[in-house]
Design an enzyme around this catalytic site. Structure first.
Site, short mmCIF file in Angstrom:
data_model
loop_
_atom_site.label_atom_id
_atom_site.label_comp_id
_atom_site.label_asym_id
_atom_site.label_seq_id
_atom_site.Cartn_x
_atom_site.Cartn_y
_atom_site.Cartn_z
N GLU A 68 0.80 -1.23 0.00
CA GLU A 68 0.00 0.00 0.00
C GLU A 68 0.84 1.28 0.00
OE1 GLU A 68 -3.92 -1.68 2.31
OE2 GLU A 68 -2.28 -1.01 3.55
C1 TNX Z 1 -4.44 -4.19 4.40
S1 TNX Z 1 -2.72 -6.50 4.14
C2 TNX Z 1 -3.19 -3.92 4.90
C3 TNX Z 1 -3.04 -3.50 6.30
C4 TNX Z 1 -4.36 -3.40 6.99
C5 TNX Z 1 -5.24 -4.54 6.59
C6 TNX Z 1 -6.55 -4.57 7.32
C7 TNX Z 1 -1.68 -5.43 3.97
C8 TNX Z 1 -0.39 -5.88 3.49
N1 TNX Z 1 -2.03 -4.18 4.25
O1 TNX Z 1 -2.36 -2.28 6.37
O2 TNX Z 1 -4.14 -3.42 8.36
O3 TNX Z 1 -5.49 -4.46 5.21
O4 TNX Z 1 -7.28 -5.71 7.06
#
Ligand code: TNX
Length: 537
Positions: free
Chosen positions: A343
């Site tokens: 992300e």
């Molecule tokens: C996505 S999974 C994210 C996290 C969040 C999560 C919540 C991932 C690698 N990144 O930053 O906590 O979703 O479900």
């Protein structure tokens, strides 16, 4: 149901309380089943073993004067013996001395004579009238055999105080070893901080299902959780926040070492994660120079993602990463260093690749293997020898991951719609989120890590991991409720041969864990998809 009652029922602690009251109120019959005096049928354990040969009419009952006999001259075997005796003493009230004499009586833990198929993590377990003999090639194998023995004993064996036996195990032979070498659980201690004791208890619980990696998500926008001597403000300032504005917290190096040591004694490898270059608001609040504009960010206690990034064009950022990774690597006996990489929407794509192309070799320079969320598989990010991508997508095809695998990457499977323990079970679940959909226990079980992703062969799959993000989870009871019963489902996918995959059989073995969890004082989701022993009808 009256509206007020219905509303109460929807809150899960109330549901657990209500169910307990019902069970207690049902009297002696229910209590016996719930109290768990009956031994499990041979092989009815979780994850289901590779091979089980019950011996009808044979059983072994632990005698009050029994001892744990371990391989003569092996400190490793003696350590597993001490662990086993420590597990059995509180409920049995027996002395259970541990003797390093290699004798086959009582419970024996031996490093000789195991069927060679057991490999480095497997074991062979023989129950005769005279003894329970666990044989393996390593201490880890013995430890895994001990987890099976635990489940073959009546559920009340988990009681913290002395309860009546008999402590009987049904006769036969089990030969068992894992399908995948990596079976993980992740705990996000960044969004909500969780103290050392909670982590210790989580380790105690995950090992019952032969999970052998604990991934700790140690940094995120909302807080930095591990002391770094060269950057003290990370914890002094960046560690004092969490989602919702609570006090946050962090582990000192001594505390972190204690976690690593506690895990190692239970044959669990800790995988530390420092999430880069996004998910770094706590860093950017602590050190102004790591922002491109040189201005410190405000601490963040919300739950948005994708808004922060280290300034990838500044040398200060690389000096920071090198210092931090060096200190974390020095605290890490295990092979993996997880660098996040997910992300990073606030990082321009070409800068993301350039950043990762500098950071991956820094990990290698510490002697560790790169692990990252699957976004590090971007084609512009170079392959780093041995690197492991953690897949968290929701589809059965991901060209980015397949491309990285073609270059030699391995994959840990954590598909969000299957393996994410922070997803709600259904619309009535109170903690957690639902962006990847509701995940009931059958969703967590009914998939195959070896064939889930197109163009990713089973041979490239290192294993599975069940992540527990904690934006919407703040207490230990909530952690338990979200992890159980889904974590054992993921554990079985990681351990048991594909040929054993069978929802009905799995659900039956899972239901039998109910009294065990009650004896452990573990609050779990009484999934309506499962008939929980002691609560049927
Ligand atoms: C996505 S999974 C994210 C996290 C969040 C999560 C919540 C991932 C690698 N990144 O930053 O906590 O979703 O479900």
């Amino acid at each position: 149901m009256a509206p007020i009652l219905a509303r109460l029922w929807r809150s899960w602690p109330a549901r657990i309380a209500a169910v307990s009251v019902l069970v207690l109120g049902a009297g002696a019959v229910t209590l016996t089943t719930r109290g768990g005096t009956a031994p499990a049928p041979m092989g009815e354990v979780l994850p289901v073993p590779v091979s089980v040969r019950p011996a009808a009419d044979i059983s072994y009952t632990l005698a009050p004067d029994a001892a744990v006999h371990t391989e003569a001259g092996s400190a490793e075997a003696a350590q597993v013996g001490a662990y086993l005796a420590g597990l059995l003493r509180p409920s049995t009230g027996y002395a259970l001395p541990v003797v390093q004499d290699g004798q086959e009586s009582g419970v024996s833990l031996l490093l000789t004579g195991a069927d060679p198929v057991v490999g480095s993590e497997g074991y062979q377990l023989d129950v005769t009238e005279e003894a329970v003999v666990i044989r393996a090639r390593t201490g880890t194998g013995l430890f895994n055999g001990v987890q099976t023995l635990r489940q073959l004993l009546p559920p009340r064996i988990e009681s913290a105080t002395a309860v009546p036996g008999p402590w009987t195990v049904r006769g036969g032979r089990i030969v068992d070893y894992p399908r995948f070498p990596y079976r993980g659980a992740m705990l996000d201690v960044a969004r909500h901080f969780h103290p050392v004791e909670t982590v210790r208890r989580y380790i105690d619980r995950i090992v019952l299902y032969k999970i052998n990696h604990l991934h700790l998500h140690l940094s995120d926008d909302q807080g930095w959780r591990i002391a770094v001597d060269s950057r003290p403000r990370l914890t002094e300032y960046g560690g004092r926040t969490q989602v919702g504005g609570g006090p946050g917290g962090h582990y000192t190096k001594a505390q972190y070492r204690e976690i690593v040591e506690y895990a190692a004694q239970r044959h669990v490898t800790v995988v530390p994660e420092i999430d880069l270059p996004g998910h770094t608001n706590a860093v950017l609040a602590s050190y102004a120079e790591l922002n491109c504009d040189g201005k410190a960010r405000k601490p963040y206690t919300g739950t948005d993602v994708g808004f922060s990034t280290l300034c990838t064009t500044k040398e200060e950022s690389y000096a920071f990463v090198k210092d931090v990774l060096g200190e974390i690597a020095a605290l890490t006996p295990g092979p993996y260093l997880h660098i996040g990489g997910d992300e990073a929407t606030a990082t321009p794509p070409e800068r993301y690749a350039a950043f990762m192309n500098r950071v991956q070799p820094m990990v290698a320079a510490t002697g560790k293997t790169v692990m990252g969320w699957h976004q590090i598989g971007e084609p512009e990010v170079r392959h780093q020898e041995g690197r492991v991508l953690q897949y968290w997508g929701r589809t059965g095809a991901d060209p980015l991951v397949a491309g990285a695998v073609a270059k030699g990457a391995r994959v840990v499977m954590s598909p969000a719609n299957r393996a994410y323990l922070d997803m709600k079970y259904d619309e009535e679940t109170v903690p957690g989120q639902k962006w990847a959909g509701y995940v009931e226990v059958r969703d967590a079980y009914d998939w195959d890590p070896g064939s889930h992703l197109e163009d990713v062969p089973a041979s490239a799959v290192l294993g599975v991991e069940a992540p527990l993000w904690t934006e919407a989870i703040s207490t230990e009871k909530e952690i338990e409720y979200m992890a159980f019963p889904r974590l054992p489902a993921i554990a079985e996918l990681g351990w048991s041969p594909r040929a054993t995959h069978d929802w009905t059989a799995f659900a039956r073995r899972l239901g039998a864990q109910g009294p065990r969890w009650a004896a452990m004082d573990l609050g779990f989701h009484h999934s309506p998809q499962v008939t929980w022993d002691g609560q049927a009808g």
